[in-house]
Write a protein that holds these residues in place. Structure first.
Motif, PDB file in Angstrom:
ATOM      1  N   GLY A 301       0.346  -1.210  -0.258  1.00  0.00           N
ATOM      2  CA  GLY A 301       0.070  -0.311  -0.376  1.00  0.00           C
ATOM      3  C   GLY A 301       1.018   1.009  -0.001  1.00  0.00           C
ATOM      4  N   HIS A 302      -0.070   2.666  -0.002  1.00  0.00           N
ATOM      5  CA  HIS A 302       0.944   3.490   0.019  1.00  0.00           C
ATOM      6  C   HIS A 302       0.695   4.437   1.531  1.00  0.00           C
ATOM      7  N   VAL A 303       1.526   5.163   1.715  1.00  0.00           N
ATOM      8  CA  VAL A 303       0.922   6.189   3.336  1.00  0.00           C
ATOM      9  C   VAL A 303       0.572   6.771   2.867  1.00  0.00           C
ATOM     10  N   VAL A 304      -0.301   7.354   3.526  1.00  0.00           N
ATOM     11  CA  VAL A 304      -1.652   8.235   3.757  1.00  0.00           C
ATOM     12  C   VAL A 304      -1.597   9.442   4.264  1.00  0.00           C
ATOM     13  N   ASP A 305      -1.224   9.374   5.720  1.00  0.00           N
ATOM     14  CA  ASP A 305      -0.797  10.643   6.356  1.00  0.00           C
ATOM     15  C   ASP A 305      -0.141   9.931   7.622  1.00  0.00           C
ATOM     16  N   VAL A 306       0.745  10.899   8.162  1.00  0.00           N
ATOM     17  CA  VAL A 306       1.526  10.432   9.269  1.00  0.00           C
ATOM     18  C   VAL A 306       0.675  11.566  10.676  1.00  0.00           C
ATOM     19  N   ALA A 307       0.192  10.675  11.495  1.00  0.00           N
ATOM     20  CA  ALA A 307      -0.286  11.558  13.287  1.00  0.00           C
ATOM     21  C   ALA A 307       0.399  10.751  14.676  1.00  0.00           C
ATOM     22  N   TYR A 308       1.273  11.890  15.479  1.00  0.00           N
ATOM     23  CA  TYR A 308       2.186  12.065  16.479  1.00  0.00           C
ATOM     24  C   TYR A 308       1.182  12.387  17.590  1.00  0.00           C
ATOM     25  N   GLU A 309       1.471  11.552  18.158  1.00  0.00           N
ATOM     26  CA  GLU A 309       0.844  11.743  20.339  1.00  0.00           C
ATOM     27  C   GLU A 309       2.028  12.539  20.996  1.00  0.00           C
ATOM     28  N   LEU A 310       1.754  12.076  21.724  1.00  0.00           N
ATOM     29  CA  LEU A 310       2.410  13.228  22.626  1.00  0.00           C
ATOM     30  C   LEU A 310       4.005  12.517  23.397  1.00  0.00           C
ATOM     31  N   ASP A 311       3.671  11.073  22.873  1.00  0.00           N
ATOM     32  CA  ASP A 311       5.159  10.157  24.009  1.00  0.00           C
ATOM     33  C   ASP A 311       5.477   9.859  22.405  1.00  0.00           C
ATOM     34  N   SER A 312       6.655   8.422  22.167  1.00  0.00           N
ATOM     35  CA  SER A 312       6.911   8.465  21.450  1.00  0.00           C
ATOM     36  C   SER A 312       6.016   7.654  20.088  1.00  0.00           C
ATOM     37  N   THR A 313       4.959   7.248  20.137  1.00  0.00           N
ATOM     38  CA  THR A 313       4.501   6.728  19.263  1.00  0.00           C
ATOM     39  C   THR A 313       3.895   7.451  17.980  1.00  0.00           C
ATOM     40  N   TYR A 315       1.066   7.200  14.516  1.00  0.00           N
ATOM     41  CA  TYR A 315      -0.264   6.829  13.609  1.00  0.00           C
ATOM     42  C   TYR A 315       0.380   6.761  12.786  1.00  0.00           C
ATOM     43  N   VAL A 316       0.661   6.060  11.280  1.00  0.00           N
ATOM     44  CA  VAL A 316       0.591   5.720  10.165  1.00  0.00           C
ATOM     45  C   VAL A 316      -0.777   5.174   9.597  1.00  0.00           C
ATOM     46  N   ARG A 317      -1.143   5.968   8.201  1.00  0.00           N
ATOM     47  CA  ARG A 317      -2.904   5.021   8.263  1.00  0.00           C
ATOM     48  C   ARG A 317      -1.992   4.845   6.477  1.00  0.00           C
ATOM     49  N   VAL A 318      -1.884   3.333   6.468  1.00  0.00           N
ATOM     50  CA  VAL A 318      -1.531   3.196   5.136  1.00  0.00           C
ATOM     51  C   VAL A 318      -2.754   2.577   4.005  1.00  0.00           C
ATOM     52  N   ASP A 319      -3.069   3.246   2.788  1.00  0.00           N
ATOM     53  CA  ASP A 319      -4.656   2.486   1.925  1.00  0.00           C
ATOM     54  C   ASP A 319      -3.580   1.327   1.271  1.00  0.00           C
ATOM     55  N   VAL A 320      -4.367   0.014   1.808  1.00  0.00           N
ATOM     56  CA  VAL A 320      -4.061  -0.876   0.548  1.00  0.00           C
ATOM     57  C   VAL A 320      -5.343  -1.330   0.065  1.00  0.00           C
ATOM     58  N   ALA A 321      -5.535  -1.131  -1.116  1.00  0.00           N
ATOM     59  CA  ALA A 321      -6.660  -1.366  -1.975  1.00  0.00           C
ATOM     60  C   ALA A 321      -7.558  -0.628  -1.557  1.00  0.00           C
ATOM     61  N   GLY A 322      -7.328   0.653  -0.677  1.00  0.00           N
ATOM     62  CA  GLY A 322      -9.139   1.254  -0.605  1.00  0.00           C
ATOM     63  C   GLY A 322      -9.287   1.357   0.846  1.00  0.00           C
ATOM     64  N   ALA A 323      -9.000   0.675   1.312  1.00  0.00           N
ATOM     65  CA  ALA A 323      -9.169  -0.023   3.084  1.00  0.00           C
ATOM     66  C   ALA A 323      -8.043   0.841   3.491  1.00  0.00           C
ATOM     67  N   MET A 324      -8.278   1.296   4.357  1.00  0.00           N
ATOM     68  CA  MET A 324      -7.401   2.787   5.437  1.00  0.00           C
ATOM     69  C   MET A 324      -7.020   1.873   6.685  1.00  0.00           C
TER      70      MET A 324
END
Lengths: 363, 233
Positions: A301-313, A315-324
């Motif tokens: 798939g391909h990366v749609v966006d990246v969201a950061y949290e306050l700590d070290s983590t 979240y990366v959203r990946v589009d796989v055949a239309g499913a996020m």
């Protein structure tokens, strides 16, 4: 079709809600104290909002600007309470008939026998509520609300007081009911499992406000969900179909949008609809297709966006055949792999949580 | 010895009649007042509550005297009732029933109020979502669930009515066959030389009546409680 746009000031917080739900099951989701029960009490007419509108199937139940406030008794909004609230002095039959007899025959859309049959209440009819088990009480409460032929059915955590097996039993009844009787259901819950199992639309509440509303798959896939709900772990819901079973290894292959997933064996016929949940923490990312790994499911798939949290983590959203697909990885990994929107990646799915209309367990 | 004389029968029948009608007539008002006290808030509620309880603490003679002033044939209300409706309660058995009803009123209200307060308002709300108006909810849910308290209240008031003395004798006097109920008859016998045996016989009858009434009510209350709690009756 239910449209709610209301405002109500309470001593602890303000309830601000604006959402609509189509036919099907709409989950009101949030922590306890988020205002979910108050919100459905407003819809039922048990709590009067300060201002706003409530509309069901084109009829106005409340409109502060036009001074419309339909009394509870004439709203025809079915309500299944958390604790059942059966009439203790009436038999099960008396409970079921209570609302049924108050509806004009012309407006009834279910028959008495149909509901008794649907919820398997036949052998309980002459009993009194004190002689029923917890699960039986909830079934009677659901039947009682249904028999009043409501325009919308509100359910306030109907499984909260039940133990595991009873929960499963009632869930199956709710699924059957939803398939057989096309009444829109608003289902209050703080359980992700129940949402995954039932909901088509999710309305997310926190601190008295609706903060997100939409299709279950979209809402549950949002990384920012973790912060307001706390209890919830981000993840993705995918509606798939059972493609094949591998009896030797007790595995099941499911298809979605041209991709396939291998999951632990599930009892479901080929072609059956099944909903799977992939938790963000169970997804790892790689830049090239890895070989020699134990992980069974690797999707491109391909990366749609990246969201950061306050700590070290992150979240990366990946589009796989239309499913996020949502992946929870460290910020360090995001930088090391230079994950940015558009980047081609492979998602390694370590575990798939299965939950369909037929069976459910962690796989 | 065990057979009752016609005069004794008359006294018993009159006592039962007076107590029965006092309960029957004050019941609807008691339920209304009990619901008002249990479920509503209004300015002056504590004063209203105190007023309802007044007969419990005032000397019965005082109540009887007020009734006489108010409802006597020359009293403001009594004269009005007689002129427009032809109703006279002074020195009639109906007056005795009224006095008994007023004396038993706080007992009845208290018992009913407690049982109405115990009714789960959530169940009433459930009934409303099923399409029942407030009145229907009241008669099909609230009342049946409060029935044990209503029966208890009615019995307490009935027993109080059987034993009413002070307010009755002051308001409607002691007229044989009209207002001479059991306690008044006992009192009369104690004032007559050689009436001791008769007084004792009547007293035994009073005890028997009370015991029967208590047992009957206990049985009814238990039945009602089982029903209200949802066990098979």
């Amino acid at each position: 079709m239910l449209r709610v746009n209301i405002h109500k000031k309470l001593d602890k917080f303000e309830l601000v809600a604006d959402f609509s739900s189509d036919s099907g099951i709409t989950a009101l989701f949030g922590r306890s104290g988020a205002g979910k029960t108050t919100l459905i009490n407003v819809v039922a007419g048990l709590v009067r909002p300060d201002r706003g509108t409530i509309e069901v199937n084109g009829e106005w139940l409340f409109d502060s600007t036009r001074n419309i406030d339909v009394p509870v008794a004439r709203r025809r909004v079915g309500y299944v309470f958390q604790e059942g609230r059966l009439f203790p002095h009436l038999t099960v039959r008396g409970n079921l008939e209570y609302g049924y007899e108050l509806v004009c025959p012309g407006e009834r859309y279910v028959r008495f026998a149909q509901v008794v049959d649907l919820l398997s209440l036949g052998h309980l009819l002459e009993r009194r509520p004190a002689r029923l088990s917890g699960g039986e009480k909830q079934r009677v409460a659901i039947g009682r609300a249904l028999l009043a032929s409501p325009r919308v059915l509100l359910m306030d955590e109907p499984l909260a007081s039940l133990d595991g097996p009873r929960k499963e039993e009632i869930l199956q009844y709710i699924e059957r009911l939803h398939l057989e009787i096309k009444v829109p259901i608003v289902y209050v819950t703080h359980s992700v499992e129940e949402i995954v199992r039932l909901a088509e639309t999710v309305v997310l509440m926190a601190g008295g406000s609706v903060i997100m509303a939409g299709k279950a798959g979209e809402v549950m896939g949002r990384p920012e969900l973790r912060i307001p709900t706390g209890v919830f772990e981000g993840g993705t819901l995918i509606d798939a179909k059972v493609a094949a079973h591998d009896m030797d290894y007790d595995l099941t292959i499911v298809d979605f949008a041209g991709e396939r997933l291998i999951v632990s064996g599930v009892i479901a016929r080929i072609g059956a609809d099944i909903r799977v949940r992939i938790r963000a923490r169970d997804v790892a990312l790689a830049l090239s297709r890895p070989t020699d790994v134990s992980v069974l499911n690797v999707l491109a798939g391909h990366v749609v966006d990246v969201a950061y949290e306050l700590d070290s983590t992150a979240y990366v959203r990946v589009d796989v055949a239309g499913a996020m697909l949502l992946a929870r990885i460290t910020r360090f990994s995001v930088e090391r792999l230079s994950l940015e929107p558009g980047r081609e990646v492979f998602a390694l799915i370590k575990a798939v949580t299965l939950d369909g209309h037929s069976a459910g367990f962690d796989g | 010895m065990l057979e009752l004389s016609p005069a004794e029968w008359e006294v018993i029948q009159l006592s039962l009649k007076v107590a029965f009608w006092s309960v029957l007539c004050s019941l609807p008002l008691s339920v209304a007042v009990a619901v008002l006290l249990a479920r509503t808030h209004f300015p002056g509620k504590s004063v209203f509550d105190a007023l309802v309880h007044l007969p419990l603490v005032l000397p019965p003679v005082v109540i009887g005297y007020f009734l006489l002033l108010l409802l006597g044939r020359r009293g403001p209300l009594g004269a009005l009732l007689e002129e427009y409706f032809g109703i006279v309660v002074a020195f009639r058995w109906t007056g005795a029933a009224l006095a008994a009803g007023i004396m038993g009123f706080p007992l009845m209200v208290r018992a009913i109020r407690l049982s109405v307060e115990a009714v789960d308002m959530g169940i009433e709300a459930a009934a409303r979502t099923l399409g029942a108006t407030r009145w229907r909810v009241f008669f099909t849910v609230t009342m049946p669930l409060a029935l044990p308290g209503i029966l208890t209240g009615a019995l307490l008031s009935f027993a109080r009515g059987l034993g009413e003395f002070g307010a009755t004798i002051t308001f409607v006097s002691n007229i044989p066959g009209e207002t001479r109920t059991l306690p008044l008859a006992i009192y009369t016998q104690t004032q007559v030389p050689g009436g001791d045996t008769q007084a004792l016989r009547l007293s035994v009858i009073a005890v028997a009546l009370s015991v029967v009434a208590l047992m009957l009510s206990e049985w009814m209350v238990q039945r009602a409680q089982r029903r209200a709690k949802g066990y098979d009756a």
